[in-house]
Scaffold this active site. Structure first.
Site: not given
Ligand code: BGC
Length: 824
Positions: A231
């Site tokens: 993530d």
């Molecule tokens: C979120 C993800 C997301 C990523 C990119 C993160 O903060 O938890 O679900 O895909 O950001 O935007």
């Protein structure tokens, strides 16, 4: 797909023998990977997410905006999900995206979870079934999905650090289950490792380095051959995460692997073979999405106007209507198409619907089909009168940019970046007042000075608010309104304030010509790979009626109308990534508004515009209640079709609706000393309600639709490996309707404790009035099995199993019993 493995990295033109391979393993930017010329791999592009495909960087072209994922699950319709998957694949191709960061298959463990709307359901089988269908449909077209967030990311408080403590059975039977389907049944090509950590009883470590889950279960046992992506900003180690199973650190540039992985490989702390495995996985992903020459993929022709094409509009309109759940109906719905006279459209969400939740799932829609226009379209002979009734917002709304100028009278506000000596390092810029996120602070800039003049052009009291991130001093007409010395870093990206920064607010009275000068002196936030930026959001509420009078007026409009439709719900202050909910109440005075409208007009339909449960104290006294979800761009059209029965609102709740907050079995989202203990074990959602013998307002699986059904008979066929429940049913209503036949299992004499009842399968029938059919509901082996913790394996405890079929988890009409024995 076969991938060449004989081309392993030879020396890059710069750096040591590992350099180019190591470089590939960290993003080049927030959304792109590096190329790897020696493997002929071009940069792979990734993008969020669950509501639509946003696109990357400065791509501001609108995206098709789907209803939120819970709405999709509420259709209980894999075939519809596959059509939506095809749309998403087309959107990805249009936006030149290779990997869509979606779907979320974390479970709705508690209704207080902030990202509840982004998940499908509280049930692992429903979640896994919907997800698998979506994955197949997208990937069939040569676009990868990244199923997320592996694992235990069921809430947002302390989300980057908490440790989810999950027992082995719950891990296997509940939280891993949808991921297992995604990998084994749908063959997903990438998986996102979560921010949080997991304590599975054997290993307590961050999800990005959890070797037992990533190496042993995901890659070992399940044979996952895709890429484990961190993530965004989740990776905090080098050797541990590299050994622990992570393949790609996002975003880039920079981060722990960019800094330390090459050295770790040189020193033998990370074997070269492991480096190659990660590279192979990324190249394989590239081959799958067509980022390597000679790897043909199925790509439909790119449709430039896909978000607004008729077929897209119709698909989304149908999805909105079909996902809606009828929670109550005394016969008022569907409204006759011949409705004439006056229809009162009341409520804050009637005029300002909440169409998508906050956070990374956000997309810019091409348009919004408003409820008022849509109702007028389907009821051409009626007079549709709209009245907000009350506000549901705690803060003022983003300002109308036409009210904002620089001190020199140019439209927008002025922005000057300064260095540590307060010397300007950036040209004074004029920024449109609708722009609240200014990236690209020049090097050396540590602060920004912002100046805006707001014209309060209507007489009365105006509410003005300013949102900023980090250290600041804000002045209204020279008077300090707020000051803070708390310096913010990349954490603001992960925190609620990044989505909706809040700051000082004031009520200022105007004679109609007042001009207020707002100055902010604020820090530049350095958010690493997310860039260096300042946030500056101006909010403004025009003078309005005093709240009591506003409610009075709306109630009067409703009372005078033939039919009233009240639309209430949550908004972006309530449901978002980045924080959990404090309560399950409708914000503001919306309950009072509903109660007063119901009292004033018995022909009132209440529409709830929310993603996650809210308490509805008036549920039993309203003539009809519909759940609208967070419906996306076709919001109004789908609502109008459902109200009139043009399309049956045939949704069924994919979660439990509580009658009172006190009843909710799992409320806690705040970790204790960093640990979130999943003490309810396998009893997630409705299983917990059943275990505690509590009665919700509406149970899991509930949804009246517009049909009436008779369940005629049930038969079981086959054994544990090919079990099918046959259910005969008749549409006893007066119109064609859709029924979702749900099959639950009970194992009353089981030697191992099982849930009181759990979903084992479902299938849908669409039948004409008076028509009968026999539906086949397949029950997969996994639905029968339980995880044997002592022997670490699946088993079907021998004994008596009761298969119960019906309309919901509590409205069970038929049952059949079988004695099962595990042959294997
Ligand atoms: C979120 C993800 C997301 C990523 C990119 C993160 O903060 O938890 O679900 O895909 O950001 O935007």
């Amino acid at each position: 797909m076969t991938v060449q493995t004989d081309l392993h990295g030879t020396a890059g033109s710069h750096g040591g023998p590992y350099r180019s391979r190591v470089t590939l393993l960290t993003g080049a930017t927030s959304w792109t990977l590096h190329a790897l010329p020696e493997r002929m791999l071009r940069p792979i592009v990734v993008s969020d997410g669950p509501i639509g495909v946003r696109g990357v960087d400065e791509d501001t072209r609108p995206s098709a905006q789907l209803p939120s994922p819970t709405a999709l699950a509420a259709t209980w319709d894999p075939a519809l999900i596959a059509r939506l998957g095809t749309l998403i694949a087309g959107e990805a191709r249009r936006k030149r995206v290779d990997v869509v960061l979606s779907p979320v298959v974390n479970l709705q463990r508690t209704p207080y979870g902030g990202r509840h709307f982004e998940a499908f359901s509280e049930d692992p089988l429903l979640t896994g079934t919907i997800a698998a269908e979506f994955i197949r449909a997208v990937q069939e077209r040569g676009v990868a999905v990244c199923v997320k967030h592996f694992l235990g990311n069921e809430s947002e408080t302390e989300r980057t650090s908490y440790l989810a403590k999950i027992g082995e059975r719950a891990l296997r039977e509940v939280y891993l289950a949808p991921f297992e389907k995604a990998v084994r049944e749908a063959g997903v090509w990438s998986v996102m490792a979560a921010y949080n950590g997991i304590d599975d009883g054997y290993e307590a470590s961050p999800a990005t380095e959890h070797s037992r889950l990533l190496n042993d279960v995901l890659k070992g046992e399940w044979g996952f051959d895709g890429v484990v992506i961190s993530d965004w900003l989740a990776t905090s180690s080098t050797v541990e995460s590299a050994l622990g199973g992570l393949d790609l650190v996002m975003p880039g540039p920079g981060g722990p692997w960019a800094e330390g992985l090459e050295k770790a490989v040189e020193e033998g702390l990370v074997p070269e073979s492991l480096l190659d495995d990660k590279v192979d996985r990324i190249v394989r992903l590239g081959a799958r999405v067509g980022a390597v020459p000679g790897t043909p993929v199925t790509v439909d022709a790119v449709q430039r106007n896909l978000p607004v094409m008729q077929s897209t509009r119709e698909l989304l309109r149908e999805t909105v209507a079909r996902s809606m759940v009828v929670l109550g109906n005394n016969g008022l719905l569907p409204l006759p198409v011949s409705t004439v006279g006056t229809v009162a459209l009341i409520g804050p969400n009637a005029l300002d619907p909440f169409v998508q939740g906050g956070g990374s799932a956000f997309v810019t829609a091409p348009y919004l089909a408003s409820a008022q226009q849509a109702l007028q379209d389907v009821l051409p002979y009626a007079v549709v009168k709209a009245d907000r009734g009350t506000s549901a917002y705690a803060h003022a709304r983003p300002i109308d940019p036409s009210l904002v100028t620089t001190p020199d009278g140019e439209p927008g506000y002025s922005l000057t970046f300064v260095d540590e000596h307060d010397v300007p390092v950036g040209e004074e810029r004029i920024v449109p007042a609708s722009e609240s996120w200014n990236r690209e602070a020049p090097l050396g800039a540590i602060r920004a000075r912002i100046r805006a003049v707001v014209t309060l052009d209507q007489p009365g009291d105006h509410r003005i608010g300013v949102g900023v991130s980090g250290a600041h001093t804000i002045r209204f007409d020279g008077e300090v309104a707020s000051t803070s010395t708390t310096w913010a870093d990349h954490d603001v990206i992960l925190d609620s304030s990044a989505n909706h920064p809040n700051g000082p607010a004031a009520v200022l009275s105007s004679d109609g010509g007042r001009r207020v000068t707002i100055e902010s002196n604020q820090q530049v936030v350095d958010a690493g790979a997310y860039g260096r930026f300042v946030r500056f959001l101006l909010r403004h509420d025009l003078p309005g009626l005093p709240p009591d009078e506003e409610i009075e007026r709306a109630v009067a409009v409703a009372a005078a109308a033939d039919t009233a439709i009240v639309v209430v719900g949550t908004n972006e202050e309530t449901e978002s990534e980045g924080w959990d909910r404090r309560d399950l109440q409708l914000p503001g005075r919306q309950n009072e508004l509903v109660e007063r409208v119901i009292a004033a007009n018995p022909r009132t339909v209440v529409v709830v515009n929310a993603g996650a449960p809210v308490i509805l104290p008036w549920l039993e006294s309203a003539a009809a209640v519909l759940w609208w979800w967070l419906p996306g761009q076709e919001a109004g059209n789908g609502l109008a079709d459902a109200l009139l029965g043009v399309t049956e609102p045939s949704g069924r709740l994919p979660w439990t609706l509580p009658a009172a907050e006190a009843d909710v079995p799992v409320k806690e989202t705040t970790p204790v000393d960093g640990v979130l203990d999943y003490t309810e074990g396998i009893d997630i959602g409705y299983r917990g309600w059943e275990r505690l013998d509590r009665t919700p307002a509406r149970e899991f699986g509930f949804g009246l639709g517009y049909g009436t059904w008779q369940y005629d008979g049930i038969e079981l066929h086959g054994g544990p490996d090919d079990l099918v429940v046959q259910v005969a049913l008749t549409n006893t209503g007066s119109r064609q309707a859709r029924e979702v036949v749900q099959v639950y299992l009970e194992a009353p004499d089981s030697p191992v404790e099982r849930p009181v009842r759990w979903l084992a399968g479902f299938a849908a029938a669409e039948l004409a009035a008076g028509e009968s059919a026999t539906l086949r509901v397949p029950v997969g082996r996994r639905a029968l099995e339980t995880w044997n913790v002592a022997q670490h394996r699946w088993e079907i405890p021998e004994g008596r199993y009761v298969f119960r079929a019906g309309r919901s988890s509590r409205d069970l009409r038929l049952s059949a019993t079988a004695s099962l024995k595990d042959a294997g």
